[in-house]
Scaffold this motif. Structure first.
Motif, mmCIF file in Angstrom:
data_model
loop_
_atom_site.group_PDB
_atom_site.id
_atom_site.type_symbol
_atom_site.label_atom_id
_atom_site.label_comp_id
_atom_site.label_asym_id
_atom_site.label_seq_id
_atom_site.Cartn_x
_atom_site.Cartn_y
_atom_site.Cartn_z
ATOM 1 N N HIS A 67 -7.308 -1.969 8.845
ATOM 2 C CA HIS A 67 -6.424 -1.356 7.851
ATOM 3 C C HIS A 67 -7.053 0.001 7.549
ATOM 4 C CE1 HIS A 67 -4.240 -1.674 3.795
ATOM 5 N NE2 HIS A 67 -5.086 -0.694 3.598
ATOM 6 N N ASP A 72 0.854 -1.197 0.000
ATOM 7 C CA ASP A 72 0.000 0.000 0.000
ATOM 8 C C ASP A 72 0.891 1.249 0.000
ATOM 9 O OD1 ASP A 72 -2.273 1.649 0.252
ATOM 10 O OD2 ASP A 72 -3.295 0.141 1.451
ATOM 11 N N HIS A 100 -7.204 4.028 6.365
ATOM 12 C CA HIS A 100 -6.623 5.111 5.550
ATOM 13 C C HIS A 100 -6.869 6.450 6.224
ATOM 14 C CE1 HIS A 100 -4.822 3.184 2.038
ATOM 15 N NE2 HIS A 100 -5.618 2.168 2.360
HETATM 16 ZN ZN ZN Z 1 -5.274 0.216 1.671
#
Ligand code: ZN
Ligand code: KIV
Length: 506
Positions: free
Chosen positions: A202, A14, A204
């Motif tokens: 996870h 990522d 952002h």
């Molecule tokens: Zn991601």
């Protein structure tokens, strides 16, 4: 519930999706080694089906890393999963990480699938992965905008099919801490087999909440956190590993959760990443920014002198700062340099060592003290860099004089052929950039220019980062030298070489 949190680092996957953060294979392997010694439990090495280059890099990392688990990402499709397994199968501890979107907007417009079809695809993908390994992670992409009960059903299906980790991503950085914690708790409580899997998040950082959301999810029972070094990643990035670790450590009284990460290695790891991708660490960045431990106001300084705890909630040493070991100088021999590069985690071949040896000698002629960070910058620039089409041979700059604008004389090689040129500019750096552009016959636009000191002191090496744009492509270049004009020329050429490589790869 276990009080141990697994750290899943996705800087190499990522993180690499962050604009300008592309790394070559050697750089990825170097970073993977650093992540392993930092103590991450799992590192996501890449997305093998994305390109041949990604596949090769993941394979090499899988063959190199011995202690951390090495994950490869793949869509929930048999062909992607096969390719992923091919890339990671040599790892000591391989993990297949497969993902499928579960939000209404993704299912309807991106996948064009019904929720029932998504459940079937989840089951089929995890069962396919289970033919290869029992270490399977399933991610419900855009989980934070999904229906909570549907998400619990997806998790239950994936676990029944063999998934051992269920990841709940806030793919678009939309979640709010309290809400996200409630959602994670809901999924854990409503998937009947949740005790058979580790739940992961996870997050952002689109609203600047990635670390806060991760911490809320940990409070709700998540026991794996997906993070990146310095928070790099798609768009506004991911939760920053160093911030999460230090929140858990500094507030152990509140969270009571342990990780395997060695906090003293946080700063060196962030610095290494910054040097590799050519993006300086912002001064106000939590934990690792230049100002993070600087006390400017008189009242704060007075308090610090009386007792550091007045204004310091953690020490710089606890995150690996303040390490300024002077190591080498003019008289250091090859063995000393070999010992140092090995200690820093760069096992070099003889010809590479010779390159570093000569560069250290040149640097020691210009500056008195050569630090670890100087050596790392040399290795990254002289050894790890992709073979250059454009190479600087000589640079001479005339600063402005009364009535005479600044000028630069540059001698370069293009594919080994010597070229030279002189031209004027608005300032000395402008003159250098113009001269180089005219020699190579290109006209990239300079979109960003920044200078940082790699080490401290008046003779510190300046590290220049530039971002160039040409025909819709952009690239970042990095160069270091005690003379910032020379560092600027190197950075400009580095960015041009990267642009050239991008163009030739199509
Ligand atoms: Zn991601
Ligand atoms: O943000 C996201 O949803 C992802 C998944 C592939 C885990 O990166």
């Amino acid at each position: 519930m276990s009080d141990r949190l697994y750290i899943f680092d996705t800087t190499l996957r990522d993180g690499e999706q962050s604009p300008g953060a592309t790394m070559n294979q050697n750089e990825k392997i170097r970073l993977a080694r650093e992540l392993e010694s930092l103590g991450v439990d799992i590192m996501e090495a890449g997305f093998p089906a994305a390109s041949q280059g990604d596949f090769e890099a993941v394979r090499k990392i899988a063959q190199t890393i011995k202690h951390s688990q090495v994950a490869g990402l793949c869509r929930a499709m048999a062909a992607d999963i096969d390719r992923c397994w091919d890339a990671i199968k040599d790892a000591e501890h391989p993990r297949i990480h497969t993902f499928l979107a579960t939000s209404p907007v993704h299912m309807e417009y991106k996948l064009r699938k019904t929720p029932e079809q998504v459940l079937e695809m989840t089951e089929a993908a995890v069962k396919h992965a289970a033919k290869y390994t029992s270490n399977i992670e399933f991610s419900a992409e855009d989980a934070s905008r999904s229906d909570w009960d549907f998400l619990a059903k997806v998790a239950e299906t994936a676990i029944n099919a063999g998934a051992t980790t269920i990841n709940i991503p806030d793919t678009v950085g939309y979640a709010q801490p309290q809400e996200f914690g409630d959602m994670v708790r809901h999924v854990i409580e409503n998937a009947s087999n949740s005790h058979k899997a580790v739940f992961s998040v996870h997050c952002h950082n689109d609203l600047g909440l990635a670390v806060a959301n991760t911490l809320a999810a940990i409070n709700a029972g998540a026991r794996q956190a997906e993070v990146t070094i310095s928070g790099i990643g798609e768009r506004a990035g991911n939760a920053a590993l160093e911030e999460l670790i230090m929140a858990l450590r500094t507030r152990a009284d509140y969270y009571g959760i342990d990780t395997n990460v060695k906090s003293e290695q946080l700063f060196p790891t962030c610095r290494l990443l910054s040097m590799i991708i050519g993006q300086p660490i912002p001064a106000n960045k939590a934990i690792v920014g230049a100002n993070a431990f600087a006390h400017e106001s008189g009242i704060h300084q007075d308090g610090m002198l009386k007792n550091r705890e007045t204004y310091e909630i953690m020490t710089p040493e606890s995150v690996g700062r303040e390490k300024t070991d002077i190591i080498l100088g003019k008289h250091s021999g090859r063995n000393a340099i070999k010992g140092k590069t090995t200690e820093l985690g760069y096992p070099l071949e003889d010809d590479e060592l010779q390159i570093v040896f000569e560069a250290v000698k040149r640097l020691a002629d210009k500056k008195e003290k050569v630090y670890d960070a100087d050596i790392e910058a040399i290795i990254l620039e002289e050894v790890y860099r992709i073979p250059d089409k454009y190479r600087l041979v000589h640079l001479s700059v005339q600063s402005s004089d009364v009535g005479v604008p600044p000028s630069a004389a540059v001698v370069m090689e293009i594919n080994g052929i010597r070229r030279e040129h002189t031209t004027f500019g608005a300032g000395p750096i402008d003159a250098v950039f113009k001269t180089i552009s005219q020699i190579v016959g290109r006209s990239p636009k300079l979109k960003r220019y920044s200078v940082n000191a790699i080490t401290s002191g008046g003779d510190a090496q300046g590290e220049v980062t530039v971002r160039l744009e040409e025909n819709g492509c952009s690239s970042v270049g990095r160069g270091s030298d005690p003379d910032i004009i020379a560092a600027s020329a190197r950075a400009f050429l580095n960015a041009l070489n990267r642009l050239d490589k991008m163009n030739s790869e199509g």
